[in-house]
Design a protein around this motif. Structure first.
Motif, PDB file in Angstrom:
ATOM      1  N   ASP A  63     -26.106 -24.249  50.493  1.00 29.02           N
ATOM      2  CA  ASP A  63     -26.667 -25.334  51.320  1.00 29.02           C
ATOM      3  C   ASP A  63     -26.711 -26.661  50.554  1.00 29.02           C
ATOM      4  N   GLN A  64     -26.240 -26.659  49.299  1.00 28.69           N
ATOM      5  CA  GLN A  64     -26.100 -27.906  48.538  1.00 28.69           C
ATOM      6  C   GLN A  64     -24.706 -28.464  48.806  1.00 28.69           C
ATOM      7  N   LYS A  65     -24.656 -29.638  49.419  1.00 25.84           N
ATOM      8  CA  LYS A  65     -23.373 -30.279  49.741  1.00 25.84           C
ATOM      9  C   LYS A  65     -23.457 -31.742  49.371  1.00 25.84           C
ATOM     10  N   CYS A  66     -22.294 -32.352  49.124  1.00 29.87           N
ATOM     11  CA  CYS A  66     -22.274 -33.777  48.778  1.00 29.87           C
ATOM     12  C   CYS A  66     -23.040 -34.617  49.803  1.00 29.87           C
ATOM     13  N   ASN A  67     -22.917 -34.290  51.092  1.00 30.12           N
ATOM     14  CA  ASN A  67     -23.583 -35.136  52.091  1.00 30.12           C
ATOM     15  C   ASN A  67     -25.108 -34.945  52.100  1.00 30.12           C
ATOM     16  N   GLY A  68     -25.611 -34.056  51.271  1.00 31.74           N
ATOM     17  CA  GLY A  68     -27.050 -33.919  51.105  1.00 31.74           C
ATOM     18  C   GLY A  68     -27.480 -34.285  49.695  1.00 31.74           C
ATOM     19  N   CYS A  69     -26.594 -34.984  48.987  1.00 30.26           N
ATOM     20  CA  CYS A  69     -26.835 -35.339  47.579  1.00 30.26           C
ATOM     21  C   CYS A  69     -27.259 -36.800  47.475  1.00 30.26           C
ATOM     22  N   GLN A  70     -28.188 -37.044  46.595  1.00 26.76           N
ATOM     23  CA  GLN A  70     -28.721 -38.392  46.357  1.00 26.76           C
ATOM     24  C   GLN A  70     -27.629 -39.371  45.928  1.00 26.76           C
ATOM     25  N   LEU A  71     -26.570 -38.885  45.317  1.00 28.95           N
ATOM     26  CA  LEU A  71     -25.549 -39.759  44.736  1.00 28.95           C
ATOM     27  C   LEU A  71     -24.415 -40.077  45.711  1.00 28.95           C
ATOM     28  N   TYR A  72     -24.522 -39.540  46.918  1.00 30.57           N
ATOM     29  CA  TYR A  72     -23.488 -39.709  47.947  1.00 30.57           C
ATOM     30  C   TYR A  72     -23.882 -40.847  48.873  1.00 30.57           C
ATOM     31  N   SER A  73     -22.908 -41.684  49.254  1.00 27.03           N
ATOM     32  CA  SER A  73     -23.250 -42.788  50.161  1.00 27.03           C
ATOM     33  C   SER A  73     -22.312 -42.865  51.357  1.00 27.03           C
ATOM     34  N   GLY A  74     -21.795 -41.717  51.786  1.00 23.85           N
ATOM     35  CA  GLY A  74     -20.970 -41.695  52.989  1.00 23.85           C
ATOM     36  C   GLY A  74     -21.822 -41.717  54.255  1.00 23.85           C
ATOM     37  N   ALA A  75     -21.204 -42.081  55.366  1.00 21.71           N
ATOM     38  CA  ALA A  75     -21.902 -42.052  56.650  1.00 21.71           C
ATOM     39  C   ALA A  75     -22.194 -40.598  57.024  1.00 21.71           C
ATOM     40  N   ALA A  76     -23.238 -40.398  57.808  1.00 27.21           N
ATOM     41  CA  ALA A  76     -23.684 -39.052  58.161  1.00 27.21           C
ATOM     42  C   ALA A  76     -22.576 -38.215  58.798  1.00 27.21           C
ATOM     43  N   SER A  77     -21.733 -38.825  59.616  1.00 26.67           N
ATOM     44  CA  SER A  77     -20.709 -38.073  60.341  1.00 26.67           C
ATOM     45  C   SER A  77     -19.360 -38.034  59.622  1.00 26.67           C
ATOM     46  N   ALA A  78     -19.246 -38.737  58.487  1.00 28.82           N
ATOM     47  CA  ALA A  78     -17.957 -38.849  57.799  1.00 28.82           C
ATOM     48  C   ALA A  78     -17.578 -37.548  57.088  1.00 28.82           C
ATOM     49  N   LYS A  79     -16.266 -37.336  56.925  1.00 32.21           N
ATOM     50  CA  LYS A  79     -15.767 -36.141  56.230  1.00 32.21           C
ATOM     51  C   LYS A  79     -15.757 -36.337  54.721  1.00 32.21           C
ATOM     52  N   GLU A  80     -15.831 -37.586  54.296  1.00 30.69           N
ATOM     53  CA  GLU A  80     -15.876 -37.898  52.865  1.00 30.69           C
ATOM     54  C   GLU A  80     -16.606 -39.216  52.680  1.00 30.69           C
ATOM     55  N   GLY A  81     -17.048 -39.446  51.437  1.00 28.96           N
ATOM     56  CA  GLY A  81     -17.767 -40.686  51.160  1.00 28.96           C
ATOM     57  C   GLY A  81     -17.848 -40.928  49.665  1.00 28.96           C
ATOM     58  N   PRO A  82     -18.247 -42.150  49.280  1.00 24.50           N
ATOM     59  CA  PRO A  82     -18.301 -42.517  47.868  1.00 24.50           C
ATOM     60  C   PRO A  82     -19.401 -41.764  47.112  1.00 24.50           C
ATOM     61  N   CYS A  83     -19.091 -41.448  45.858  1.00 25.41           N
ATOM     62  CA  CYS A  83     -20.052 -40.776  44.976  1.00 25.41           C
ATOM     63  C   CYS A  83     -20.282 -41.638  43.742  1.00 25.41           C
ATOM     64  N   ALA A  84     -21.547 -41.878  43.418  1.00 24.99           N
ATOM     65  CA  ALA A  84     -21.896 -42.738  42.282  1.00 24.99           C
ATOM     66  C   ALA A  84     -21.453 -42.131  40.950  1.00 24.99           C
ATOM     67  N   VAL A  85     -21.489 -40.817  40.828  1.00 26.05           N
ATOM     68  CA  VAL A  85     -21.087 -40.154  39.582  1.00 26.05           C
ATOM     69  C   VAL A  85     -19.613 -40.430  39.267  1.00 26.05           C
ATOM     70  N   PHE A  86     -18.807 -40.534  40.330  1.00 26.68           N
ATOM     71  CA  PHE A  86     -17.367 -40.741  40.160  1.00 26.68           C
ATOM     72  C   PHE A  86     -16.970 -42.198  40.430  1.00 26.68           C
TER      73      PHE A  86
END
Ligand code: SF4
Length: 76
Positions: free
Chosen positions: A35-58
């Motif tokens: 249940d841990q996914k990028c779209n539930g991660c503090q470092l992710y800034s993609g839109a809620a419905s998007a398939k991908e989004g920017p990550c601060a770590v990368f």
């Protein structure tokens, strides 16, 4: 278009990044849970419905919404 994070990239590999959280190495990363996914991660800034989004770590490169890495932190 923004660059995607390649799971084979050295930094991504070191953090165990996968494009689908279910593929995470559970032996190497015992704290992982499906249940841990990028779209539930503090470092992710993609839109809620998007398939991908920017990550601060990368450095703002795109990661998969369903992805995971060992830097996962629950979104506050
Ligand atoms: Fe996904 Fe978070 Fe890791 Fe970035 S830091 S790859 S958003 S789990």
């Amino acid at each position: 278009a923004q660059q995607k994070v390649d799971p084979k990239d050295p930094q991504a590999a070191a953090l165990g990044y996968v494009e689908n959280t279910t593929q995470a190495d559970k032996k190497k990363f015992p704290k992982h849970a499906n249940d841990q996914k990028c779209n539930g991660c503090q470092l992710y800034s993609g839109a809620a419905s998007a398939k991908e989004g920017p990550c601060a770590v990368f450095g703002g490169k795109l990661v998969a919404a369903e992805g995971w890495c060992n830097s996962w932190v629950k979104k506050a």
